[in-house]
Scaffold this active site. Sequence first.
Site, mmCIF file in Angstrom:
data_model
loop_
_atom_site.group_PDB
_atom_site.id
_atom_site.type_symbol
_atom_site.label_atom_id
_atom_site.label_comp_id
_atom_site.label_asym_id
_atom_site.label_seq_id
_atom_site.Cartn_x
_atom_site.Cartn_y
_atom_site.Cartn_z
ATOM 1 N N CYS A 51 -33.375 -5.714 15.216
ATOM 2 C CA CYS A 51 -34.946 -6.004 14.889
ATOM 3 C C CYS A 51 -35.120 -7.365 14.598
ATOM 4 O O CYS A 51 -35.915 -8.368 15.257
ATOM 5 C CB CYS A 51 -35.736 -4.926 14.154
ATOM 6 S SG CYS A 51 -35.406 -5.107 12.304
ATOM 7 N N HIS B 104 -37.866 -2.795 8.711
ATOM 8 C CA HIS B 104 -38.116 -3.351 10.113
ATOM 9 C C HIS B 104 -38.527 -4.632 10.192
ATOM 10 O O HIS B 104 -39.117 -5.155 9.140
ATOM 11 C CB HIS B 104 -38.902 -2.382 11.102
ATOM 12 C CG HIS B 104 -39.043 -2.701 12.360
ATOM 13 N ND1 HIS B 104 -37.985 -2.729 13.296
ATOM 14 C CD2 HIS B 104 -40.044 -2.871 13.480
ATOM 15 C CE1 HIS B 104 -38.173 -3.124 14.254
ATOM 16 N NE2 HIS B 104 -39.326 -2.920 14.542
ATOM 17 N N ASP C 4 -43.728 -6.185 19.032
ATOM 18 C CA ASP C 4 -42.679 -5.825 18.496
ATOM 19 C C ASP C 4 -41.476 -5.824 19.516
ATOM 20 O O ASP C 4 -41.578 -5.027 20.510
ATOM 21 C CB ASP C 4 -42.806 -4.256 17.916
ATOM 22 C CG ASP C 4 -41.510 -3.920 17.146
ATOM 23 O OD1 ASP C 4 -40.324 -4.513 17.362
ATOM 24 O OD2 ASP C 4 -41.526 -2.883 16.525
#
Length: 688
Positions: free
Chosen positions: A436, A480, A496
Site C-alpha cells: 500500500c 494501511h 486508494d
Amino acid sequence: MRLPLLSALARLPREARDTLFLLAALAATALPHISHLPLWCSALTAAVLLWRGRLAWRGAPLPGRRSLLLVLLLTLVAGWASHRSLFGREAGITLLVVLMALKTLELHARRDAFVVFFLGFFLVLTQYFYSQSLLTALWSLACVWALLSALVLAQMPVGQPHLALAARQALRTTLWGLPIMVLLFLLFPRIGPLWGLPSDAIGRTGLSDKLQFGAMSEIANDDSIALRLRFEGARPPGAQLYLRGPVLSQFDGKTWLPRSDKGTAIGMPEAARLAVKPEGEPLRYEMTLEPLRLPLLPVLELGAEAPGSPLQIDELTLTRDRELVWQADRPITERLRLRQRAWLQSSSGVGARPGDLAPYLQLPAGLNPRLLDWARTLRDTKFSGDQQAGAEQLAGALLDHIRHGDFIYTLAPGRYGEVTPHALDEFWFDRRLGFCEHYASAFVIAMRAMGVPSRLVSGFQGADAELQDGDVVVRQSQAHAWAEYWAPGLGWRRADPTAAVAPERVLRGQVLRPPPGLLAGALGQVDPQLWTRLRGAWETLDHRWQQWVLNYSRGDQFRLLEQLGWQQADWQALGQASAAVIAALASAAALWSAWSSRPHDDWSRQRAFIVRRLRRLGLPAEPHQGPRQWTEMLRLQYGDRAAALAALLLALDAERYGPAAAPAPRWGWGWRWRRMFRQALRQARTPD
C-alpha cells in the site's frame, strides 16, 4: 512409577529442596522480563540461579563475599554501559533482577530469605510496566502463589513439610485476602501511574508522524488488536472502514513527514475554509483504542468538528489540526474508550486557498525524473481543461494504469533505492512490486507532478469478518496507507491505489500475511479455522478483562457510589466510602483476632468455663491445672458442700485422663452440662 528427578528431589535434605523450589519461583518471576533486559543481564541471572541450584543440589558451601562484590561491581559497570544511568525504570529493573539473583548466593539465615522473597514480590509488580493483559495477570498470580508457598515453607522450621501443604496454605491465605483486594480495587481512589510508558518515535501500530519508504511491511507480522469498534446500528461495509490517522505531506525521496506548520494557531476564517461539510446521517460508534504511544487518535473518516476544536477524554486533551487529525497533548499510553460520529460521505477543505495547498504540491528536488515526465505526459493527454473534472480524470487515469499495468501487490518487494536514489522510478517502471505504501507514494507524487495537490494518509483499513463479543476488531496488520487529492469545489477526495491493484485487500479486508508459525501451522493442518477460533476466544476473554478491570476508572467508581445510595458522587464521597471500608475491615480484623485467641475445641472451652466459675467462687484456679487439683481446693475450702461439684470434676477427669478416655466429654458442650455445673456451684455457696 515416579520419575527419577522427582525421586531424587524427595531424597534431598529439606534445605536443598526448599532452595531449589525458591530458585524455580524466582526464575518464573524473572522470565517475562527477558525480552526487555540486556542480553548480559539475562545471561548473568540464568548463570547465577543455575550456580546456586548446583550448590544446593550438592550441598556445597556458598561463595565468599569477595566473589559477590566482584560480580556486583561488574553488574554496576554493565548497567551503566547499557542504560547510561543507574536510575530510572529500565536501569532499575535490570539491577533488581541481577541483585535478586545474587542475593540467593548468601542465604545464610531466614532474614536473607525474606529479602529474596520481597525482591521477588516487587519484581512481579514490574511485569505490568510492559503489559497489563490477562496473560500477564495470570502469570503474575502464579508467581505470587509460588513465592507465598516458599514463604510459608520458611515459616515451618520443624520437620520436612510437603510442598503441597505449603501451597495449600498459601492458596488459603490468598483466598482470604481476595475480598479485601476486590473492595479496595472498587473504592480506592484512582491515581495516575507513577511510571509512564515511553513515547517511541514509531508506535507499534505502524502509525507515526513519519514513515520510512517501505517500512509498513514490518507490521504484517503483528496480528494483535489495535482497536475495537461497536456501531449503533448496522455495521458499514469493509470497503468504507477507513480509520484516518497521520497525514503526511513532505517527501524527501525516502521519508514522509507531516506539514511543518500543522501545529500553528488556526484562526476562525481559516478554520471555516478547512472545516468538514457533513452529508447525510452520521454513523455513531464506540471505539476502544489500545495504547498507541503516539500523540494522535485515529478515527473513522471525518467528524463535524472544525480544525482547532478541542476534545477532552479523561485527562487527555485532543485538538484537530489543519489536516483534521486528532492531535493529543501527550502520547496515548493508556487504553481509551470514547464515542464518535462519522460522516462517510463528508467533504473537507472545499474553501482552501492556494496558500493552504502549496505544501501539497512540493516535489523532492532532483528525484524520480522518469515518473515526473510520465505524469506530465499523462496530464497533457488526459486533462480536459475543467479544473474540477480534471483532478478526478487524472486520478482515475492513474488508478486505471495501476489496475492494468501488471503491478503486483506483495509484502516482499525487496528494498528500493539501494542502487539508485530514484526509488519511485524503480518501483513504477522496473519492478512494479509493492504494497500500500508504495502505491500511495507513487500516486501522490504523480498527482503533484500533474499540478494536483495531494497527500499521503496512514491509518487502518478493514476489520475482521467475524465479530468478537459484539465488537468489530481492527488489528495492527490492517494498518494501511492511501492518498487524498484536492479538487476545486469538492475539497479533499480519497483515492486508494491498493483497491486498484488488490481489490480483495480493501473490499474484503484480506490482508497479506507471512507464513504461519509452528503452532498455528500445526493447528491449521487439523482444522484451518481452529487457530482463528482459539485466538478469537482468547482475545474475547482478554477484552473483557480490559473492559471490566483495566478500564475501571474514576467515572465507574462514582457511578458505583450512586448505585450504593450517595446523593452526590465525588472525591469526598469516594473518600468516605474508602474510610468506611477500611474501618469495617479493621473492626473485622480485631474481632477475628479476639475470636482466634479464644479456645475452640471442646476440652479447652470447657476448661476455660470451669476456671472462670471457680474464680467467682473464690478459688485460685488456673488453666494449667487439672480437675483433681480443683477438687482438692474445693474440699479444703468448702468441705462436704462441694461434694457434688467435686464428683462432677472427678468424672470429668476420668473421662479425660482415664485408661479409656473419651474423645470428647460425655455430656458434650451443651446446656445440660452447664446446668449441672451451675447447680453444683450454688450448692457449694449455700451454707449449711
